[in-house]
Design a protein around this motif. Sequence first.
Motif, mmCIF file in Angstrom:
data_model
loop_
_atom_site.group_PDB
_atom_site.id
_atom_site.type_symbol
_atom_site.label_atom_id
_atom_site.label_comp_id
_atom_site.label_asym_id
_atom_site.label_seq_id
_atom_site.Cartn_x
_atom_site.Cartn_y
_atom_site.Cartn_z
ATOM 1 N N VAL A 146 -68.318 -5.235 62.693
ATOM 2 C CA VAL A 146 -69.654 -6.102 61.955
ATOM 3 C C VAL A 146 -70.271 -5.844 63.206
ATOM 4 C CG1 VAL A 146 -70.000 -7.664 61.503
ATOM 5 C CG2 VAL A 146 -67.720 -7.950 61.565
ATOM 6 N N VAL A 147 -71.157 -5.074 62.558
ATOM 7 C CA VAL A 147 -72.437 -4.713 63.735
ATOM 8 C C VAL A 147 -74.075 -4.753 63.177
ATOM 9 C CG1 VAL A 147 -71.451 -2.811 64.557
ATOM 10 C CG2 VAL A 147 -72.344 -2.448 62.374
ATOM 11 N N LEU A 148 -74.875 -4.981 62.914
ATOM 12 C CA LEU A 148 -75.855 -5.359 62.864
ATOM 13 C C LEU A 148 -77.217 -5.064 63.348
ATOM 14 C CD1 LEU A 148 -77.404 -8.977 61.428
ATOM 15 C CD2 LEU A 148 -78.487 -7.737 62.879
ATOM 16 N N LYS A 149 -78.439 -4.446 63.267
ATOM 17 C CA LYS A 149 -79.356 -4.121 63.587
ATOM 18 C C LYS A 149 -80.669 -5.324 62.656
ATOM 19 C CE LYS A 149 -80.991 -0.212 63.020
ATOM 20 N NZ LYS A 149 -80.685 1.775 63.302
ATOM 21 N N THR A 150 -81.747 -5.468 63.729
ATOM 22 C CA THR A 150 -82.919 -5.963 63.333
ATOM 23 C C THR A 150 -83.908 -5.201 62.740
ATOM 24 O OG1 THR A 150 -83.463 -6.813 65.710
ATOM 25 C CG2 THR A 150 -82.245 -7.841 64.510
ATOM 26 N N THR A 151 -83.865 -4.355 63.043
ATOM 27 C CA THR A 151 -84.951 -2.968 62.317
ATOM 28 C C THR A 151 -84.656 -1.625 62.510
ATOM 29 O OG1 THR A 151 -87.531 -2.457 63.301
ATOM 30 C CG2 THR A 151 -86.223 -2.735 65.611
ATOM 31 N N GLY A 152 -85.701 -1.004 62.723
ATOM 32 C CA GLY A 152 -85.046 0.414 62.202
ATOM 33 C C GLY A 152 -84.437 1.645 60.841
ATOM 34 N N SER A 153 -84.097 -0.168 59.305
ATOM 35 C CA SER A 153 -83.800 0.056 58.418
ATOM 36 C C SER A 153 -84.487 -0.011 57.343
ATOM 37 C CB SER A 153 -82.437 -0.790 58.603
ATOM 38 O OG SER A 153 -81.949 -0.247 56.848
ATOM 39 N N GLU A 154 -85.067 1.296 56.517
ATOM 40 C CA GLU A 154 -85.452 1.099 55.263
ATOM 41 C C GLU A 154 -85.034 1.508 54.033
ATOM 42 O OE1 GLU A 154 -89.016 3.918 55.642
ATOM 43 O OE2 GLU A 154 -88.602 3.803 57.934
ATOM 44 N N TYR A 155 -85.564 1.005 53.071
ATOM 45 C CA TYR A 155 -84.447 1.258 51.494
ATOM 46 C C TYR A 155 -85.854 1.464 50.591
ATOM 47 C CZ TYR A 155 -80.833 1.648 48.290
ATOM 48 O OH TYR A 155 -80.742 2.465 47.971
ATOM 49 N N HIS A 156 -86.485 2.558 50.465
ATOM 50 C CA HIS A 156 -87.419 2.916 49.241
ATOM 51 C C HIS A 156 -86.996 4.409 48.565
ATOM 52 C CE1 HIS A 156 -89.189 5.352 52.301
ATOM 53 N NE2 HIS A 156 -88.225 4.313 52.754
ATOM 54 N N GLY A 157 -87.833 4.434 47.583
ATOM 55 C CA GLY A 157 -87.894 6.089 46.826
ATOM 56 C C GLY A 157 -86.884 5.627 45.686
ATOM 57 N N PHE A 158 -85.875 4.521 45.364
ATOM 58 C CA PHE A 158 -84.428 4.314 44.770
ATOM 59 C C PHE A 158 -85.385 4.971 43.469
ATOM 60 C CE2 PHE A 158 -85.274 0.819 46.666
ATOM 61 C CZ PHE A 158 -85.516 -0.019 45.454
ATOM 62 N N LEU A 159 -84.112 5.728 42.089
ATOM 63 C CA LEU A 159 -84.050 5.532 41.322
ATOM 64 C C LEU A 159 -84.667 3.790 40.096
ATOM 65 C CD1 LEU A 159 -83.518 6.504 38.508
ATOM 66 C CD2 LEU A 159 -81.260 5.806 38.469
ATOM 67 N N LYS A 160 -85.457 3.928 39.167
ATOM 68 C CA LYS A 160 -85.784 2.447 39.268
ATOM 69 C C LYS A 160 -85.607 2.116 37.305
ATOM 70 C CE LYS A 160 -89.157 1.700 42.987
ATOM 71 N NZ LYS A 160 -88.721 2.609 43.101
ATOM 72 N N GLU A 161 -85.016 1.601 36.705
ATOM 73 C CA GLU A 161 -85.334 1.091 35.368
ATOM 74 C C GLU A 161 -84.470 -0.150 35.124
ATOM 75 O OE1 GLU A 161 -81.513 0.091 34.456
ATOM 76 O OE2 GLU A 161 -82.248 -0.420 36.651
ATOM 77 N N THR A 165 -84.925 -4.410 39.904
ATOM 78 C CA THR A 165 -84.930 -6.325 40.381
ATOM 79 C C THR A 165 -85.475 -5.714 41.721
ATOM 80 O OG1 THR A 165 -83.376 -7.306 40.678
ATOM 81 C CG2 THR A 165 -84.654 -7.556 38.988
ATOM 82 N N LEU A 166 -84.817 -5.011 42.923
ATOM 83 C CA LEU A 166 -84.953 -4.743 43.733
ATOM 84 C C LEU A 166 -85.883 -4.263 44.289
ATOM 85 C CD1 LEU A 166 -82.935 -5.490 47.191
ATOM 86 C CD2 LEU A 166 -82.932 -3.306 46.586
ATOM 87 N N ALA A 167 -86.859 -5.105 45.383
ATOM 88 C CA ALA A 167 -87.847 -4.452 46.093
ATOM 89 C C ALA A 167 -87.618 -3.454 47.411
ATOM 90 C CB ALA A 167 -89.156 -5.845 46.494
ATOM 91 N N GLU A 168 -88.602 -2.401 47.337
ATOM 92 C CA GLU A 168 -88.456 -1.953 48.178
ATOM 93 C C GLU A 168 -89.294 -2.759 49.412
ATOM 94 O OE1 GLU A 168 -90.781 1.994 47.377
ATOM 95 O OE2 GLU A 168 -89.605 2.479 46.349
ATOM 96 N N THR A 169 -88.332 -1.498 50.411
ATOM 97 C CA THR A 169 -88.994 -1.859 52.087
ATOM 98 C C THR A 169 -88.725 -0.837 53.022
ATOM 99 O OG1 THR A 169 -88.288 -3.453 53.763
ATOM 100 C CG2 THR A 169 -86.789 -2.638 52.464
ATOM 101 N N ASP A 170 -89.669 -1.620 53.799
ATOM 102 C CA ASP A 170 -90.537 -0.098 55.250
ATOM 103 C C ASP A 170 -89.294 -0.619 56.103
ATOM 104 O OD1 ASP A 170 -91.848 -1.932 55.861
ATOM 105 O OD2 ASP A 170 -93.685 -0.285 55.796
ATOM 106 N N ASP A 171 -88.940 -2.451 56.202
ATOM 107 C CA ASP A 171 -88.416 -2.686 57.369
ATOM 108 C C ASP A 171 -87.653 -3.615 57.425
ATOM 109 O OD1 ASP A 171 -87.747 -2.873 60.310
ATOM 110 O OD2 ASP A 171 -89.409 -4.157 60.746
ATOM 111 N N ARG A 172 -86.187 -3.604 57.418
ATOM 112 C CA ARG A 172 -85.320 -4.729 56.356
ATOM 113 C C ARG A 172 -84.413 -4.857 57.840
ATOM 114 N NH1 ARG A 172 -81.180 -1.906 52.764
ATOM 115 N NH2 ARG A 172 -80.618 -0.066 53.503
#
Length: 284
Positions: A146-161, A165-172
């Motif tokens: 089990v590993v975890l990082k508190t920053t350095g992770s984004e998620y955006h630009g995915f397919l939307k239809e 409902t998932l919101a984009e994020t530049d820090d998760r």
Amino acid sequence: MSYDLSWNQYGKAEVRVVHVERSGPEHVVRDLNVTTALRGDFGPAYTDGDNARVLTTDAQKNTVFGLARETGVGEPEAFALAVARQLLQACPSADVARVVVEEFPWSPLGSGGRAFSRTGSHVRTAELELTRAGAVELSGGVAELVVLKTTGSEYHGFLKERFTTLAETDDRLLATQVTARWRYAADTAGGLEGADHAAVHAGALAALLEAFAGHHSLALQQTLHAMGTAVLDARPELAEVTLSLPNKHHFLQDLSPFGLDNPGAVFHADDRPYGLIEGTISRR
């Protein structure tokens, strides 16, 4: 109407064996969960109940315990090879022996090496298939890492239809429980005799952890690729790495009903459902 038995395999699952090496000033504990299986010419046992060719699963269990005493345990990969060889020697009707080993870590408590605690961040694994012709497929690996990082992770630009409902994020916050299996390039038992399995395991594990920690992630899929390639860069003995990464979701908790802000400080962890990202990275 006639039928064919197109595939069969049988064996003993989850043989728990604990070996204590007492020859040195400090004892060494190896705690294993071993599963064995045989494939071969066992059709009469299935079709007619004729067991003349069958090496009993009880004998397979006893092989694990007997070899632990005769040869010691040592590295899981080497022990798996020793068990597979013995099973093929004992059962002429078997064409392939399969051995899966999980090792649970114990560490000494204080000085003296006579007391231990169950420790470690992961379960070490090894999987081996040995044919009667001597060909072998061997993998090492880890589970429950089990590993975890508190920053350095984004998620955006995915397919939307319409169901997105998932919101984009530049820090998760990014967390996962790693299951990794790295396959050795050697294809004969003789080619694996001199392998330093402890060094391979340590190097592959270090590469996994360093890649997860140091990689700026745009997706867990991208992180998987970075981790797999890091292992292959670190260990030339390995041909491929398979990774299974469940996304252990942590969502920012809404504290506004209490008049509180939440600048990435308080999260709630959801155990299910979860995204499951899997892939194999192979050398060209």
